[in-house]
Write an enzyme that holds these catalytic residues in place. Sequence first.
Site, PDB file in Angstrom:
ATOM      1  N   THR A 168       0.860  -1.153   0.077  1.00  0.00           N
ATOM      2  CA  THR A 168       0.061   0.178  -0.195  1.00  0.00           C
ATOM      3  C   THR A 168       0.793   1.163  -0.130  1.00  0.00           C
ATOM      4  OG1 THR A 168      -1.739  -1.112   1.112  1.00  0.00           O
ATOM      5  CG2 THR A 168      -1.925   1.327   1.174  1.00  0.00           C
ATOM      6  N   GLU A 169       0.610   2.347  -0.827  1.00  0.00           N
ATOM      7  CA  GLU A 169       1.209   3.508  -1.044  1.00  0.00           C
ATOM      8  C   GLU A 169       0.511   4.657  -0.363  1.00  0.00           C
ATOM      9  OE1 GLU A 169       3.333   2.738  -5.278  1.00  0.00           O
ATOM     10  OE2 GLU A 169       2.729   4.608  -4.796  1.00  0.00           O
ATOM     11  N   ALA A 170      -0.791   4.652  -0.272  1.00  0.00           N
ATOM     12  CA  ALA A 170      -1.449   5.480   0.394  1.00  0.00           C
ATOM     13  C   ALA A 170      -2.666   4.941   1.156  1.00  0.00           C
ATOM     14  CB  ALA A 170      -2.221   6.427  -0.952  1.00  0.00           C
ATOM     15  N   LYS A 217       1.436   7.730   2.137  1.00  0.00           N
ATOM     16  CA  LYS A 217       0.724   8.910   1.897  1.00  0.00           C
ATOM     17  C   LYS A 217      -0.739   8.809   2.802  1.00  0.00           C
ATOM     18  CE  LYS A 217       2.503  11.106  -1.708  1.00  0.00           C
ATOM     19  NZ  LYS A 217       4.017  10.519  -1.278  1.00  0.00           N
ATOM     20  N   LYS A 263      -3.157   0.219  -5.178  1.00  0.00           N
ATOM     21  CA  LYS A 263      -1.874   0.390  -4.018  1.00  0.00           C
ATOM     22  C   LYS A 263      -2.494   1.370  -2.769  1.00  0.00           C
ATOM     23  CE  LYS A 263       2.066  -0.486  -6.659  1.00  0.00           C
ATOM     24  NZ  LYS A 263       1.910  -1.895  -6.715  1.00  0.00           N
TER      25      LYS A 263
END
Lengths: 362, 306
Positions: free
Chosen positions: B27-29, B61, B248
């Site tokens: 996961t990015e956000a 994020k 993501k």
Amino acid sequence: MLSCSSHSSRATLSAFSHFLPTTSPYFNFSSLSPKTFSPTPLNFGWRAATAPKPRMASTFPARASAQPLQNADELIDSVETFIFDCDGVIWKGDSLIDGVPETLDMLRSRGKRLVFVTNNSTKSRKQYGKKFETLGLSVSEEEIFASSFAAAAYLKSINFPKDKKVYVIGEDGILKELELAGFEYLGGPEDGGKKIELKPGFLMEHDENVGAVVVGFDRYFNYYKIQYGTLCIRENPGCLFIATNRDAVTHLTDAQEWAGGGSMVGALAGSTQREPLVVGKPSTFMMDYLANKFGILKSQICMVGDRLDTDILFGQNGGCKTLLVLSGVTSLSMLQSPNNSIQPDFYTSKISDFLSLKAATV
Amino acid sequence: MNANGEAAKAAPELLSPQNARLLLDSTEAFLFDCDGVIWKGDKLIDGVSETLDLLRSKGKKLVFVTNNSSKSRRQYAEKFNSLGIAVSEDEIFSSSFAAAMFLKVNDFPQEKKVYVIGGEGILEELQLAGFTGLGGPEDGKKTVELKSNCFFEHDKSVGAVVVGIDPYINYYKLQYGTLCIRENPGCLFIATNLDAVGHMTDLQEWPGAGCMVGAISSSTEKKPMVVGKPSTFMMDFLLQKYHINTSKMCMVGDRLDTDILFGQNAGCKTLLVLSGVTTQAILQDPSNKIQPDYYTSKLSDFLRIL
């Protein structure tokens, strides 16, 4: 438009087990489709959301179109009782519609029983009796069935326990009828003055003995009442949610339409995600009640009203003859519009047409 | 396959040290709902501050997506700051913002007005977007006279009615909104969201926008356009700022029919927290058709697990 399902909703109903709760006009709300995502239908799994569809000629045997009333005598002779809606039929706001007193007198002189059924819950039967009197009409309390009375009568019919209370989101009429029927109530117009403060540590208490919430037209509607009613319905086990009616708009003054009882009911249906039991038109509760009380056959009744989705549907659901008058909210073009699927047996401009439309003399 | 021939969705996994690590790595956000996830009313939920710090420290994020239209993005940023959490306005996507943006992307004419049944937040976002708002909390003080010589006027130039949560709801507003929608040709009916109830205070749930929208739907016999979750309308604006694939992203919320459905509709991973309106019993009830990927009791479980 409201449609009715025909299953009995509660095993506890006594004489009125075939009383029809109105199915919800509550919708599937469509979502938006921004450029990158395709539209997704909202699926509230636990809410029965069915939008009533207009009847298609291909799926139902089409009911014959409404006939203009030509032979009033024939209609009058074919029934024993006339049920009249009030707003838009007898009066508009506080003004009597032309020719009403003479028409009612004529019908009485021909031995017809007259009954007045109104969805307006702001007054009790007694208060309506006074209104009729002020307008010069001799109508007794026992001939009047307002949805305020219907709510109290419904609770009586299911043997609502006297140790339980009723929370009222509505006006004086409902309070008076509940009192007459021997029920203890909370709420009503007084709660219109109550304020809430949404701050930390604040808890709204509610009476755990409330066994029913009755919702009708309420010009003093506010967030306090919505929350109180919502808490009762959601948290008191078995608490009933009763609506006097679901009219979208109503002619409270003769000059314009006003948001009706349907909006208060819609608010509570929105917060509780529950559908109410509706006692007013087009539910046949009041029809069953008066047929039972006066010992009349439904086929011997003619329902006269100005609104298709309450008055006429009420008459049709009850198996009566139906007559639409154009002196209220419905115009001829609305009746004849392809979007309209409710066809009364007859239509005419106003009830005093009974005096002028005679069989051709030979 | 289940009885309907649909691929049966796997039951949600309880968040554990193993799957949390996997979730974090992929996961990015993280998208967070606010009521019932970050705070309840004006009270921060335990451990939230530390959890957000942890996630930021791992380079994630953080975005906040809320259906509560009572505040504007700026007012929400102020609320976060007053609770000791540093969040900037443009990390917040509120349904008040969404309503104004909906009008903007649909070229709502600036000479038309917007009648608001809702909070200050909606009025502020409308103003920022260049629109003229009428109504709002002020109309909570107005009363109605039902007399035959009293005519209820309404502005014929109102081209849209926006309805959101409104603790100052009254008959005046119901009537005003009803007349605009029924009588002004082409008048739009926009709902910020449809949430039935929500934690407006820490101790109990209160009626949400679903209630006010239900009232207006009933009097107008019309359905609104819904700009808040689960509609994915807000995602478009989110993507303009964060160029991250939704696969993501992980949507974290306490409500199945808004937060989790929003995440699923947009192609994100979904994590349900039980610190708000949904209990484990509701999640596991056979009548529930919405299955998040993961569930856990509260956000701060991340601290314990990782």
